[in-house]
Design a protein around this motif. Structure first.
Motif, short mmCIF file in Angstrom:
data_model
loop_
_atom_site.label_atom_id
_atom_site.label_comp_id
_atom_site.label_asym_id
_atom_site.label_seq_id
_atom_site.Cartn_x
_atom_site.Cartn_y
_atom_site.Cartn_z
N PHE A 60 59.48 30.69 6.54
CA PHE A 60 59.86 29.54 7.36
C PHE A 60 58.61 28.72 7.71
O PHE A 60 58.58 27.49 7.55
CB PHE A 60 60.56 30.01 8.65
CG PHE A 60 61.14 28.88 9.47
CD1 PHE A 60 60.32 27.97 10.13
CD2 PHE A 60 62.52 28.71 9.57
CE1 PHE A 60 60.85 26.92 10.87
CE2 PHE A 60 63.07 27.65 10.30
CZ PHE A 60 62.22 26.77 10.96
N ASP A 64 57.97 24.85 6.56
CA ASP A 64 57.88 23.86 7.62
C ASP A 64 56.55 23.11 7.54
O ASP A 64 56.50 21.88 7.63
CB ASP A 64 58.02 24.57 8.98
CG ASP A 64 58.36 23.62 10.12
OD1 ASP A 64 59.00 22.59 9.86
OD2 ASP A 64 57.99 23.92 11.27
N LEU A 81 62.01 21.82 9.73
CA LEU A 81 62.74 22.53 8.67
C LEU A 81 64.20 22.78 9.05
O LEU A 81 65.07 22.83 8.18
CB LEU A 81 62.03 23.86 8.38
CG LEU A 81 62.51 24.66 7.18
CD1 LEU A 81 62.35 23.87 5.88
CD2 LEU A 81 61.75 25.99 7.08
N GLY A 82 64.46 22.92 10.34
CA GLY A 82 65.84 23.13 10.78
C GLY A 82 66.79 22.04 10.34
O GLY A 82 67.98 22.28 10.09
N SER A 85 67.67 22.34 6.05
CA SER A 85 68.12 23.60 5.43
C SER A 85 69.02 23.36 4.22
O SER A 85 69.18 24.25 3.39
CB SER A 85 68.82 24.49 6.45
OG SER A 85 69.97 23.86 6.94
N ASN A 90 64.78 24.40 0.06
CA ASN A 90 64.81 25.33 1.20
C ASN A 90 65.98 26.31 1.10
O ASN A 90 66.48 26.79 2.12
CB ASN A 90 64.88 24.54 2.51
CG ASN A 90 63.68 23.65 2.70
OD1 ASN A 90 62.57 24.01 2.31
ND2 ASN A 90 63.89 22.46 3.25
N VAL A 95 66.14 29.88 6.81
CA VAL A 95 66.01 28.81 7.82
C VAL A 95 66.93 29.09 9.00
O VAL A 95 66.48 29.17 10.16
CB VAL A 95 66.32 27.42 7.22
CG1 VAL A 95 66.22 26.35 8.31
CG2 VAL A 95 65.37 27.10 6.07
N THR A 453 70.55 20.89 13.31
CA THR A 453 69.65 22.05 13.30
C THR A 453 70.14 23.08 14.31
O THR A 453 70.78 22.71 15.30
CB THR A 453 68.19 21.66 13.64
OG1 THR A 453 67.39 22.85 13.72
CG2 THR A 453 68.09 20.90 14.95
#
Ligand code: HEM
Length: 511
Positions: A60, A64, A81-82, A85, A90, A95, A453
């Motif tokens: 993660f 990110d 990154l949330g 996903s 990714n 995630v 997210t």
């Protein structure tokens, strides 16, 4: 930082997450990666999933951070990154498993990105590394939207892969001659990065059938994890040695895949004829720690990180203030001792600090709770004492001073959280002389779910406060707010520029 939240409280919260791993007042983050092979995610049949939380957390952080742009001062470790996903780059459970696990402990004190940094550090520690080798800082700010794409995939050619790492601050130009030079450790390059990361975890057939095929999927390996090396639950040089000698996993799927275009680790390691990987195999612990530290501290230029967190030998937690109808103040809380060799005494002597200079000395209750963790054992002592008020400004014990103010303070035991109704009632006291005809305002820092997210966003809710009573020198106020959720909410009150200490609403009466 959120307006009204003190750095000191953020630092103490991170210290708490780092130190209180089991027992009294513990946080379940280290347990999630204990042992290193553990899977604490949310997929069904977790024991047969072929997943590993420590590896997910490290991956993660990598995904990110690597889309950051150091020159532009954007991106990096910001939990964007949330929001990303769904992107093919990714792919995998990592995630959302990571965010779902860490969301309940997210607060105005600790952002999701700060928790990701903590997650990498404790994963390193539980996977055979040294927790103390990576200084941990707080102050990362979570993104509110997706950032750019660009995480290298196994099918990305070497030039754009190196360019992406370089954009995120991972130099490719370090040479073998610099190996024992400090600058080398401060600017690890892309092949070190992936060799360190790929000491843990697996390529999963459900994510990358075009790399490992479907055959790894079995009833005890439901996601078809194929490890990079023979020790996927140890951050060690095994994978590099296996790669160099062609033994064991021989470097893993990203070296050996029958799909030649997916051999991204082979291309990286081979880009300098295996020179750097050979060095790394001999210096894994040191170089990987330096690399992870750099990765965790790559943040937008708007962020200023704290100094490294140090474990506190003495600390006050769950600090509470009470007031009687006549206006006398009592303080209450827990003293925490952190120790390794010599157990602390069964009671702690503490001295109140008063503006009149007449501090009185008292004994805590007998030790009433214990715990342990990466930094040693903890012992907890309850204390409660009437203070000389107004004018008591702190307490000292064992060379440690804890400051507070009896000018304006929340009354946790008279405040209430109603989880069924999603309401929070704050009661608080302020010196009538400080109030000086003005009024009090409450603030709640409420972690809320957001679109796109699983990380929470902190909603700052203003709570109107009304006068409740006059108690001696103090005026008491009361305010009620509806919130979207009561978990990890922090409260504060202020009169003009004079603010109280912030308080976790877990200390409020729970109804
Ligand atoms: C060119 C660079 C890289 C490429 C192409 C790459 C690619 C991959 C792929 C395809 C997987 C399998 C994921 C899955 O199926 O669940 C993986 C896993 C992993 N990667 Fe990388 N990676 C790279 C660099 C890195 C770096 C720099 C780190 C950390 C510093 C890292 C850490 C990890 C970890 C820990 C896993 C295991 C995840 C798990 O078991 O859930 N990778 N990587």
């Amino acid at each position: 930082d959120f307006p009204g939240i003190d750095r000191e409280d953020m630092i103490e919260e991170m210290e708490h997450f780092l130190v209180d791993n089991t027992g009294t007042n513990s946080v379940p983050i280290v347990a999630a990666v204990s042992p290193c092979s553990n899977y604490a995610g949310f997929a069904s049949d977790p024991t047969n999933r072929g997943e590993q939380t420590s590896a997910q957390w490290v991956r993660f952080a990598f995904h990110d951070f690597v889309t950051g742009n150091v020159a532009a001062g954007t991106g990096g470790l910001d939990a964007s990154l949330g929001f990303e996903s769904d992107r093919p780059e990714n792919h995998g459970l990592f995630v959302n498993d990571t965010l779902e696990f860490l969301a309940p402990t997210q607060s105005a004190y600790l952002s999701m990105a700060d928790q990701i940094a903590l997650g990498v550090l404790v994963s390193v520690a539980q996977c055979g590394g040294n927790a103390k080798a990576i200084p941990l800082r707080v102050g990362r700010i979570d993104a509110s939207a997706a950032g750019p794409s660009g995480v290298p995939t196994p099918f990305t050619a070497i030039e754009p892969t190196l360019a992406q790492f370089a954009q995120a601050g991972m130099s490719q130009s370090d040479t073998i001659g610099l190996v024992y030079d400090l600058s080398f450790f401060l600017s690890p390059n892309a092949d070190f990065a992936s060799a360190c990361g790929h000491s843990l975890g697996r390529v999963h057939a459900v994510n990358f059938p075009d790399i490992v095929g479907d055959s790894p999927i079995t009833s005890t390996n439901l996601d078809g994890g194929v490890s990079f090396d023979s020790t996927p639950a140890a951050l060690d040089p095994t994978g590099m040695n296996e790669y160099l000698t062609g033994t064991g996993k021989a470097g893993g799927p990203l070296v050996t895949s029958s799909n030649v275009s997916a051999r991204s680790d082979f291309r990286l390691f081979n880009s300098d004829s295996n020179a750097t990987i050979t060095t790394l195999a001999a210096n894994t612990g040191q170089i990987c720690s330096g690399l992870f530290e750099k990765m965790l501290n790559t943040v937008p230029s708007t962020v200023s990180l704290s100094d490294p967190i140090t474990a506190m030998p003495w600390k006050v937690v769950d600090f509470n203030m009470h007031i009687s109808s006549g206006g006398s103040v009592r303080i209450e809380g827990l003293i925490r001792a952190l120790w390794t060799d010599t157990a602390p005494p069964n009671q702690i002597s503490y001295t109140l600090v008063s503006s009149s200079g007449n501090g009185s000395t008292h004994l805590s209750d007998a030790a009433s709770g214990t715990g342990s963790g990466l930094f040693g054992s903890t012992t907890y002592y309850h204390f409660v004492i009437a203070t000389d008020s107004p004018g008591t400004t702190g307490m000292t014990f064992e060379g440690f001073t804890y400051n507070f103010s009896d000018e304006i303070f929340i009354l946790p035991s008279q405040s209430t959280v109603k989880s069924g109704a999603n309401t929070i009632e704050i009661k608080a006291a302020v010196l009538t002389s400080t109030l000086n005809g003005g009024t009090m305002t409450g603030t709640l820092y409420v972690p809320e779910t957001q679109e796109g997210t699983l990380a929470k966003k902190i909603n700052i809710v203003t709570v109107p406060m009304t006068v409740l009573s006059t108690n001696g020198d103090y005026t008491l106020f009361d305010g009620l707010a509806s919130v979207s959720g009561v978990s990890s909410v922090i409260a504060k009150v202020a009169v003009g520029d004079t603010g109280s200490k912030t308080v976790k609403t877990t200390l409020f009466a729970q109804d």
